[in-house]
Design an enzyme around this catalytic site. Structure first.
Site, mmCIF file in Angstrom:
data_model
loop_
_atom_site.group_PDB
_atom_site.id
_atom_site.type_symbol
_atom_site.label_atom_id
_atom_site.label_comp_id
_atom_site.label_asym_id
_atom_site.label_seq_id
_atom_site.Cartn_x
_atom_site.Cartn_y
_atom_site.Cartn_z
ATOM 1 N N GLU A 1 -0.377 4.883 -0.192
ATOM 2 C CA GLU A 1 -1.281 5.827 -0.780
ATOM 3 C C GLU A 1 -0.600 7.406 -0.679
ATOM 4 O OE1 GLU A 1 -1.887 3.469 0.821
ATOM 5 O OE2 GLU A 1 -4.749 3.204 1.147
ATOM 6 N N TYR B 1 0.631 -1.236 0.044
ATOM 7 C CA TYR B 1 0.122 -0.041 0.039
ATOM 8 C C TYR B 1 0.898 0.978 0.188
ATOM 9 C CZ TYR B 1 -4.468 -1.249 -0.135
ATOM 10 O OH TYR B 1 -6.085 -1.991 -0.246
ATOM 11 N N ASP C 1 -6.870 13.724 -24.527
ATOM 12 C CA ASP C 1 -7.244 12.201 -24.673
ATOM 13 C C ASP C 1 -5.736 11.406 -25.290
ATOM 14 O OD1 ASP C 1 -7.354 9.915 -23.651
ATOM 15 O OD2 ASP C 1 -9.763 9.825 -23.709
ATOM 16 N N LYS D 1 -1.017 0.925 -24.724
ATOM 17 C CA LYS D 1 -2.022 0.531 -26.228
ATOM 18 C C LYS D 1 -0.734 0.697 -27.234
ATOM 19 C CE LYS D 1 -6.800 2.276 -24.858
ATOM 20 N NZ LYS D 1 -6.842 3.481 -23.588
ATOM 21 N N THR E 1 -3.644 6.429 -21.400
ATOM 22 C CA THR E 1 -3.436 5.157 -21.221
ATOM 23 C C THR E 1 -2.159 4.142 -21.166
ATOM 24 O OG1 THR E 1 -5.366 4.286 -22.668
ATOM 25 C CG2 THR E 1 -5.820 3.696 -20.454
ATOM 26 N N ARG F 1 -1.100 -2.096 -18.121
ATOM 27 C CA ARG F 1 -3.250 -1.499 -18.398
ATOM 28 C C ARG F 1 -2.033 -0.226 -16.816
ATOM 29 N NH1 ARG F 1 -5.894 -4.719 -21.188
ATOM 30 N NH2 ARG F 1 -7.024 -2.748 -21.250
HETATM 31 N N1 DSN Z 1 -11.415 0.358 -24.324
HETATM 32 C C1 DSN Z 1 -10.929 1.578 -25.708
HETATM 33 C C2 DSN Z 1 -10.510 1.452 -26.619
HETATM 34 O O1 DSN Z 1 -10.597 0.223 -27.275
HETATM 35 O O2 DSN Z 1 -10.694 1.877 -27.555
HETATM 36 C C3 DSN Z 1 -10.860 3.126 -25.023
HETATM 37 O O3 DSN Z 1 -11.414 2.609 -23.981
#
Ligand code: DSN
Length: 426
Positions: free
Chosen positions: A59, A57, A204, A234, A231, A240
């Protein structure tokens, strides 16, 4: 395939989960991953993600925690922050967001008061649920209004109309970014409009963060964007998770930190912070630039094949890693039918609404696919053209078992020729 994970303890104590992990390894190894938001991480990223940091943990933030025993968590979080800032050329980074949706919610709370107006891209024109779709809780808290593409066949955004909307509605935040849009945005126009109405700007960049990091796409910070969320799993090819980057405003960065913790989240997932740090280091290497450039070249090669078969693409093609094709309008195959038959031959992608789709979200007109994962596998334009040809052939012969079985076998052979790598660099 990538080296199978060592799982002696899982094998000994939980056969159901052990078998599922082995099954997923085989599925990933023997099929083509075309979902544009997925990728394969390095073995080092997987190791850190499975490390003892999962027990901890933490925080708070480096040097200011609410629990003891933080000498190593502080190290990895500071390393991750420093690498993120170097990668995206900004001053501040919060690497604790657990994933994309909470990341965007935290960013909104850092910048807005309940009732404030946000101008973002419409989901059906390529935006994202977290950009204020009415089904989300945040749509009840903030007042989201949406801009669209002026022409879905070119992908052009009508910046004059966007400006008119901004002048009329006086948003506190103008939001750029997307999850199903294939063209480069004009960041300067967003910033100019935001300055005119006194709004902040947020990008974003979840889908294209790897392309930005690899300098194959423009960096919104170079045009004066205030904040960027992304994120990490990707095109950036990390574990993740999410992160929030602030270009230079220290006060805004402090608000972001407060909004993430304690505003929204509890303990950060430090095993994933460690894995993020490793992925950022990989993305800082010169070879990552080659990867990012190849992702785009590969997507353009696939788009050429779709164009040669007269299949309509929203945006008319691609500048990035993804393609959104109107398979219902072009071939009479629905998005769900396309997803199903392509899955059967081991090409995994997703059905997707297209702009002004006459069909419903669970069986829309489009499919969305992209090249981050197959590029990690080592595919170049030649293989990508072949994959696109197989996609079209499968869709045109979806009820012909002989054709589908032959394509499935060809895909298995191609996958064996291009195993998923454990490492991307020597
Ligand atoms: N789920 C992701 C996507 O496939 O674009 C974005 O949230």
């Amino acid at each position: 395939m990538s080296t199978p994970q060592q799982l002696p303890f899982t094998q000994a104590q939980d056969d159901a989960i052990y078998q599922a992990i082995r099954g997923e390894e085989e599925r990933q190894s023997e099929g083509l991953e075309l979902i544009p938001s997925e990728n394969y991480v390095s073995a080092a990223v997987r190791e850190a993600g499975g490390s003892v940091f999962t027990n901890k943990y933490s925080e708070g933030y480096p040097g200011k925690r609410y629990y003891g025993g933080q000498q190593f968590t502080d190290q990895i979080e500071q390393i991750a922050i420093d690498r993120a800032c170097e990668l995206f050329d900004c001053k501040y980074a919060n690497v604790q967001p657990l994933s994309g949706a909470p990341m965007n919610v935290a960013a909104y709370f850092a910048m807005l008061e309940p009732g404030d107006t946000v101008l973002g891209m419409d989901l059906s024109h390529g935006g994202h649920l977290t950009h204020g779709h009415p089904v989300t809780h945040i749509a009840k808290i903030f007042n989201f209004i949406r801009y669209k593409m002026a022409d879905p066949d070119t992908g052009a955004i009508d910046y004059d109309h966007l400006r008119e909307m901004a002048l009329e509605h006086k948003p506190k935040l103008i939001l750029a970014g997307f999850s199903a849009y294939s063209r480069e945005l004009d960041y300067k126009k967003f910033v100019d409009i935001a300055k005119e109405v006194g709004a902040l700007t947020m990008m974003d960049a979840a889908h294209i963060a790897g392309l930005i990091a690899g300098k194959a796409a423009k960096n919104p910070f170079d045009y004066g964007f205030d904040i960027m969320t992304t994120t990490t799993h990707k095109s950036l090819r990390g574990p993740r998770g999410g992160m929030i980057l602030v270009r230079e405003d220290e006060e805004l960065a402090k608000k972001v930190n407060k909004a993430v913790f304690p505003g929204l989240q509890g303990g950060p997932h430090m095993h994933l912070v460690a894995a993020k740090a490793i992925a950022f280091n990989e993305a800082l290497r010169p070879e990552f630039k080659d990867y990012a450039e190849q992702v785009i070249k590969n997507a353009k090669a696939m788009a050429e094949v779709f164009r040669s078969h007269n299949i309509r693409m929203i945006g008319g093609g691609t500048d990035n890693h993804l393609i959104l094709a109107d398979v219902y309008g072009s071939l009479g195959v629905t998005g769900q039918e396309a997803e199903d038959v392509l899955d059967e031959v081991a090409m995994t992608l997703n059905k997707n609404m297209i702009a002004d789709d006459p069909r419903k979200p669970m069986d829309p007109s489009g499919i969305r696919f992209g090249t981050p994962a197959i590029t990690t596998r080592g595919f170049k334009e030649e293989e990508c053209r072949q994959v696109a040809e197989w996609m079209v052939e499968t869709l045109k012969n979806k009820d012909d078992k002989t054709v589908c079985e032959r394509i499935r076998e060809d895909i298995r052979s191609l996958c064996q020729k291009f195993p998923i790598p454990d490492q991307f660099f020597e």
